[in-house]
Scaffold this motif. Structure first.
Motif: not given
Length: 269
Positions: A77-105
């Motif tokens: 369980l502890g390992g899965l929580i750690a893995q999931n947290a690291i995978f979730l950081t990927m959404y930060t990058g994809t969200g920023i990339n999408a906003d950059l391409r759409k001109g939000v920034y």
């Protein structure tokens, strides 16, 4: 995005002072939280993935890995929580990339705000997603029979995990800024995350690995994160993995945050 979405009240001349920067960052974070309100499916996505991982790992691999699903649950369980947290950081990058391409920034650049505020606001808002996933996984684990060490341990585990995720998020920010599509951000992230998580102690005892892989697994930051999660939530050493987790998080933050900000500023020129 409308004028009512972001509440920024600063002087129109000069660079924002630290107080203004914090307020602007919180305003940007609130903008991200409002997006969840209008698109609650994001929380469904954040909930289903950790639930499926936990159920599959415990009930498919548990008997083979630990002799019983209940014993493996205590370990993984502890390992899965750690893995999931690291995978979730990927959404930060994809969200920023999408906003950059759409001109939000580009629209943010026209406002008298600190340049770091949009990026920092996105990261801080994504920390809510981290807490949400921790609650989901820990709650399901308890229903499956996980023996929690203490409530205080769970709270401290969440704090440690959010701090580590905050540092890793800057790696995702860097990928989001330099990549030219969301798909490439995901590819870059998987190339980094998959080897890190599966060559750590997140899912198996590293003593069962070949010697050369043990040497890497012992210094792998995910190993230290998984070990401290395991120690705080169930049983095991805490002091040493906690220290190394903090060292890794600080090192990653110090190295990647300035590089990500420099790449972002070049992108916005």
């Amino acid at each position: 995005m409308t004028a009512a979405t972001i509440d920024i009240d600063i002087e129109t001349t000069g660079r924002p002072n630290p107080v203004d920067t914090v307020r602007q960052t919180l305003s940007m974070a609130w903008r991200q939280m409002v997006r969840i309100k209008h698109n609650p499916f994001e929380l469904v996505d954040l909930s289903l993935s950790p639930i499926m991982f936990l159920l599959l790992f415990v009930y498919v691999f548990g008997g083979q890995m630990a002799g019983s699903t209940s014993d493996y649950l205590q370990y993984v369980l502890g390992g899965l929580i750690a893995q999931n947290a690291i995978f979730l950081t990927m959404y930060t990058g994809t969200g920023i990339n999408a906003d950059l391409r759409k001109g939000v920034y580009d629209r943010f650049r026209s406002l008298p705000i600190a340049r770091s505020a949009p990026l920092a606001g996105k990261i801080f808002a994504d920390m809510f997603k981290q807490v949400w996933s921790i609650v989901i996984m820990l709650g399901l684990g308890l229903l499956m029979g996980f023996e929690l060490r203490s409530v205080a341990g769970a709270v401290l585990a969440a704090v440690v995990l959010v701090f580590f995720a905050l540092a890793i998020s800057w790696v995702s920010v860097l990928m989001g800024v330099v990549a030219d599509s969301e798909e490439k951000v995901q590819i870059y992230a998987f190339v980094i995350i998959m080897p890190l998580t599966f060559t750590s102690s997140a899912f198996v005892d590293i003593n069962t690995m070949p010697g050369f892989m043990q040497a890497w697994a012992k210094v792998n930051p995910v190993t230290h994160l998984a070990d401290v999660m395991r120690g705080l939530l169930s049983n095991g050493p805490i002091a040493s993995p906690l220290m190394w987790t903090a060292v890794w998080a600080a090192a990653i933050l110090v190295v990647t945050a300035p590089v990500a900000m420099a790449a972002y500023k070049r992108k916005m020129v």
